[in-house]
Design an enzyme around this catalytic site. Sequence first.
Site, PDB file in Angstrom:
ATOM      1  N   ASP A  70      -2.939   0.350  -1.046  1.00  0.00           N
ATOM      2  CA  ASP A  70      -2.416   1.667  -1.402  1.00  0.00           C
ATOM      3  C   ASP A  70      -1.189   2.038  -0.591  1.00  0.00           C
ATOM      4  O   ASP A  70      -0.800   1.336   0.349  1.00  0.00           O
ATOM      5  CB  ASP A  70      -3.507   2.734  -1.219  1.00  0.00           C
ATOM      6  CG  ASP A  70      -4.327   2.534   0.051  1.00  0.00           C
ATOM      7  OD1 ASP A  70      -3.781   1.976   1.024  1.00  0.00           O
ATOM      8  OD2 ASP A  70      -5.502   2.925   0.075  1.00  0.00           O
ATOM      9  N   ASP A 140     -16.875   9.220   2.752  1.00  0.00           N
ATOM     10  CA  ASP A 140     -17.486   9.566   1.471  1.00  0.00           C
ATOM     11  C   ASP A 140     -17.607   8.356   0.552  1.00  0.00           C
ATOM     12  O   ASP A 140     -17.874   8.484  -0.633  1.00  0.00           O
ATOM     13  CB  ASP A 140     -16.696  10.681   0.775  1.00  0.00           C
ATOM     14  CG  ASP A 140     -15.235  10.308   0.526  1.00  0.00           C
ATOM     15  OD1 ASP A 140     -14.847   9.152   0.820  1.00  0.00           O
ATOM     16  OD2 ASP A 140     -14.477  11.168   0.036  1.00  0.00           O
ATOM     17  N   HIS A 142     -15.302   6.173  -0.364  1.00  0.00           N
ATOM     18  CA  HIS A 142     -14.198   5.780  -1.241  1.00  0.00           C
ATOM     19  C   HIS A 142     -13.566   4.471  -0.795  1.00  0.00           C
ATOM     20  O   HIS A 142     -13.466   4.174   0.392  1.00  0.00           O
ATOM     21  CB  HIS A 142     -13.145   6.891  -1.359  1.00  0.00           C
ATOM     22  CG  HIS A 142     -12.331   7.126  -0.122  1.00  0.00           C
ATOM     23  ND1 HIS A 142     -12.527   8.193   0.714  1.00  0.00           N
ATOM     24  CD2 HIS A 142     -11.292   6.434   0.407  1.00  0.00           C
ATOM     25  CE1 HIS A 142     -11.655   8.168   1.699  1.00  0.00           C
ATOM     26  NE2 HIS A 142     -10.896   7.100   1.545  1.00  0.00           N
ATOM     27  N   GLU A 147     -11.136   8.227  -4.729  1.00  0.00           N
ATOM     28  CA  GLU A 147     -12.007   9.278  -4.230  1.00  0.00           C
ATOM     29  C   GLU A 147     -13.286   9.364  -5.066  1.00  0.00           C
ATOM     30  O   GLU A 147     -13.381   8.762  -6.148  1.00  0.00           O
ATOM     31  CB  GLU A 147     -11.267  10.617  -4.277  1.00  0.00           C
ATOM     32  CG  GLU A 147      -9.949  10.641  -3.507  1.00  0.00           C
ATOM     33  CD  GLU A 147     -10.132  10.841  -2.009  1.00  0.00           C
ATOM     34  OE1 GLU A 147     -11.209  10.507  -1.489  1.00  0.00           O
ATOM     35  OE2 GLU A 147      -9.197  11.351  -1.368  1.00  0.00           O
TER      36      GLU A 147
END
Length: 263
Positions: A70, A140, A142, A147
Amino acid sequence: MRVVIQDNYDKMCKWAANYIADKIKAHKEDRPFVLGLPTGSSPIGVYKELYTMNQAGELSFANVVTFNMDEYLGLPREHDQSYWYFMHDNFFDHLVDMKPENINILNGMTDDPEGECARYEEKIASYGGIDLFMGGIGVDGHIAFNEPFTSLASRTGVRNLTTDTRIVNSRFFGNDPEAVPSQALSVGVGTVTDSKEVLILINGHNKARALAATVEGSVSHKWTCSALQMHNGAIIACDEAACGELTVDTYKYFLDIEKKERL
């Protein structure tokens, strides 16, 4: 799925680096070995192990092509928080035989984000896909910037970052969440799981829930990491601190079946 539990972060990194090095050395095809790479704090120790081997003449990157996960949208590569800068500062600039033309990182300053993402997918495909994708996960769960509630079949595209992600990443931006870009370009969950192997690093107490969701939870787009349960070549390398939310039976099972892998 394999879960390789190591005593601490340093041993986890050494195990992961040795695994990657062995895969590169064993690659005998005419085409390059294609390696997917992440940013963040988790892989830094792995990168150090890999470039130390490279500098010692024990591991060559001359026939390795890399694709990063990314990049922040709107952040120039010269910015010290761009992932282009991170990768060169923490890894590529330390390698003695990495060819610059073999390094692929999404262009965060593109005028055509969707076109840039489509080209990225096409370039990955032109090499025959990714042989091994190393990654980390967020608290979380991801993967890359996928996400919670991102499609598990998603491809490389533009991602809106959650407030939680911007708060976590604000430690690199003067502790100001508003200084963190609100969007990023990211490979998709499907892009990662298309790889022949996926090696995910999970370390620290704050990742314990995410590790449990990855290994024991239901497959759900709430926890994009759970997609790894459907991958035949998924490996989790973790430290003891990240195992706090695993059930005792799960923890003991993986310790037993992987005991030969402990350093």
